[in-house]
Scaffold this active site. Structure first.
Site, PDB file in Angstrom:
ATOM      1  N   ASP A  12     -13.931   3.520   7.186  1.00  0.00           N
ATOM      2  CA  ASP A  12     -12.906   4.345   6.528  1.00  0.00           C
ATOM      3  C   ASP A  12     -13.510   5.134   5.372  1.00  0.00           C
ATOM      4  O   ASP A  12     -13.132   6.289   5.146  1.00  0.00           O
ATOM      5  CB  ASP A  12     -11.731   3.503   6.046  1.00  0.00           C
ATOM      6  N   HIS A  61       0.852  -1.202   0.000  1.00  0.00           N
ATOM      7  CA  HIS A  61       0.000   0.000   0.000  1.00  0.00           C
ATOM      8  C   HIS A  61       0.877   1.238   0.000  1.00  0.00           C
ATOM      9  O   HIS A  61       1.837   1.333   0.757  1.00  0.00           O
ATOM     10  CB  HIS A  61      -0.887   0.006   1.254  1.00  0.00           C
ATOM     11  N   SER A 101      -6.536   4.400   9.040  1.00  0.00           N
ATOM     12  CA  SER A 101      -7.215   4.314   7.745  1.00  0.00           C
ATOM     13  C   SER A 101      -6.545   3.245   6.877  1.00  0.00           C
ATOM     14  O   SER A 101      -7.200   2.358   6.321  1.00  0.00           O
ATOM     15  CB  SER A 101      -7.156   5.694   7.068  1.00  0.00           C
ATOM     16  N   LYS A 116      -7.739  -1.116   6.372  1.00  0.00           N
ATOM     17  CA  LYS A 116      -8.027  -1.681   5.047  1.00  0.00           C
ATOM     18  C   LYS A 116      -7.113  -2.871   4.760  1.00  0.00           C
ATOM     19  O   LYS A 116      -7.541  -3.881   4.210  1.00  0.00           O
ATOM     20  CB  LYS A 116      -7.845  -0.611   3.957  1.00  0.00           C
ATOM     21  N   ARG A 173     -12.709  13.507   6.545  1.00  0.00           N
ATOM     22  CA  ARG A 173     -11.383  14.104   6.795  1.00  0.00           C
ATOM     23  C   ARG A 173     -10.951  14.975   5.626  1.00  0.00           C
ATOM     24  O   ARG A 173     -10.326  16.030   5.808  1.00  0.00           O
ATOM     25  CB  ARG A 173     -10.347  12.992   7.036  1.00  0.00           C
TER      26      ARG A 173
END
Ligand code: URA
Length: 441
Positions: free
Chosen positions: A161, A82, A183, A187, A168
């Site tokens: 999220d 990620h 966050s 995930k 946000r």
């Protein structure tokens, strides 16, 4: 329990209990906690922070707010990767086929671009015919037969999220370490991989502007992953300049293909090789140096590109486009941006480069906006380049002259031209694992 008391406690620097955090997440997802109270708590967290235990509780409550994906139908060690978000970041399109071509399965659920950063799903959809809307059974079948697939997140993956990130984004509470860490890690944990590689971007195009902040974010995420038994490693990589020369969906896919053909700019190639090597290392394919050699080998022997062709075809795309770029949708207009004075590109405001590409049509201003797959920027000059008046800085692509005007205006403001040459900038700043921080570069 009342949201008011939870907000007040965090506002005054208190530590939230597990029950208070769960009350917030459950209530926000089911709609009993309104946006204005959630916003107030996010801002209190932004200022007062969260300790390691609070951040871990928040992460796990978010992860369990929707479906938890079970990847056991896929054989082998699943390594996920990620990125914290950047400009010109096409690494997934290179890494997934390199790693898969060496027998390590990559089952990747990616996101779309928002704001100034691009998203892998949008990039992939610029390949004619390709779909990222694939059901889980077909996803598992492709990973088991081809070795890699990249799809959109299932509808109910971490709904907490989805709602919190959107909030946000409009309440100036994105760049908070506990909020980014929860966050991302919620995930990754819900998506089911055995091992996690994080590409934590650092610099003017990233949420973390300095290596020290990026290291703190990386340490927080590594601890969260390790706590739930997922080996997690983070590389801190440069986002002080866009990665490579291409910004925009079809342009970035083409640069990813160039990387797999061995003809891409050095920064993209080095970053992709290092990330791929770390994924192979996490999958148990030997010492890092051997993994680097293996990753480079898959570029040199063409097997990485062959694997990308297979993946594209399995997802319904026209794999001929990877060799014949004229099969991508073509831009209606283009413009060359040329230097007006002599000097070195001393620094780049990378976020502005991303905003310029959005203005050209390559990204969305809101989630509902469509995007122009052909729009974007081919950079000819980056930090360190020397320019004479009239030299090419970049070529812009868009659907209209108005968009080119706006893109050019924004991009010109992204360049800091000076008589002085900048110091060389490393591609990697650090590698963070459960063993600690290794400084690089
Ligand atoms: N990427 C995410 O998924 N979440 C963040 O908060 C920041 C970057």
């Amino acid at each position: 329990m009342r949201m008011y008391d939870i907000i007040e406690k965090k506002r005054d620097g208190g530590t939230l209990t597990d029950e208070e955090i769960s009350f917030f997440i459950k209530g926000y997802v089911d709609g009993t906690v309104p946006d204005y109270q959630a916003s107030a708590l996010l801002m209190a967290i932004f200022y007062e922070g969260m300790n390691a235990h609070e951040t871990a509780t928040l992460t796990m409550d978010m992860a369990h707010s929707g479906d938890m994906v079970d990847l056991s139908a896929i054989k082998g060690v699943k390594v996920d990767k990620h990125s914290t978000g950047g400009v010109g970041d096409k690494t997934t399109l290179v890494l997934a086929p390199i790693v898969a071509s060496l027998g390590v399965p990559v089952a990747k659920m990616s996101g779309r671009g928002l704001g100034h950063t691009g998203g892998t799903l949008d990039k992939l959809e610029s390949i004619p015919g390709l779909t990222v809307d694939i059901d889980m059974q077909r996803f598992f079948d492709i990973v088991n037969t081809v070795g890699c697939a990249v799809i959109g997140q299932t509808g109910n993956l971490v709904p907490a999220d989805k709602k919190l990130y959107a909030l946000r984004d409009v309440t100036a509470t994105v760049d908070s370490i506990p909020l980014i860490a929860s966050s991302i890690m919620s995930k990754k944990i819900a998506a089911g991989a055995d091992k996690i590689l994080l590409d934590v971007k650092c610099g003017s195009g990233a949420f973390m502007k300095t290596p020290e902040d990026a290291i703190r974010l990386a340490e927080c995420m590594v601890e969260l992953g390790e706590e739930v038994g997922r080996t997690t490693v983070a590389l801190i990589t440069d986002m002080g300049r866009p990665l490579g020369n291409a910004i925009g969906n079809a342009l970035e896919v083409q640069e990813a293909c160039d990387t797999l053909k061995g003809t891409a700019p050095e920064d993209v190639t080095e970053t992709c090789v290092e990330l791929a090597a770390n994924m192979l290392y996490l999958a148990g394919r030997g010492p890092l140096e051997e993994c680097r050699v293996a990753a480079r080998g898959q570029i040199a022997n063409g097997e990485g590109l062959a694997k990308l062709r297979e993946m594209v075809a399995a997802q319904g795309g026209d794999a001929r486009a990877l060799d014949d770029y004229s099969l991508f949708v073509q831009p209606a207009c283009s413009r060359e941006v040329r230097a007006t004075k002599a000097g070195y590109v001393f620094a780049m405001n990378t976020e502005r480069c991303g905003i310029a590409s959005v203005a050209l049509g390559a990204g969305r201003a809101t989630k509902e906006d469509g995007i122009d797959m052909a729009a974007g920027i081919a950079l000819a000059a980056k930090t360190g380049s020397h320019l004479e008046p009239g030299d090419l800085v970049a070529t812009l692509y868009a659907a209209t002259e108005d968009r080119l005007d706006e893109g050019e205006r924004i991009l010109r403001g992204a360049y800091d031209i000076s008589d002085e040459a900048p110091a060389p900038i490393p591609h990697f700043f650090a590698r963070v694992s459960r063993d600690g921080v290794e400084r690089l570069g």
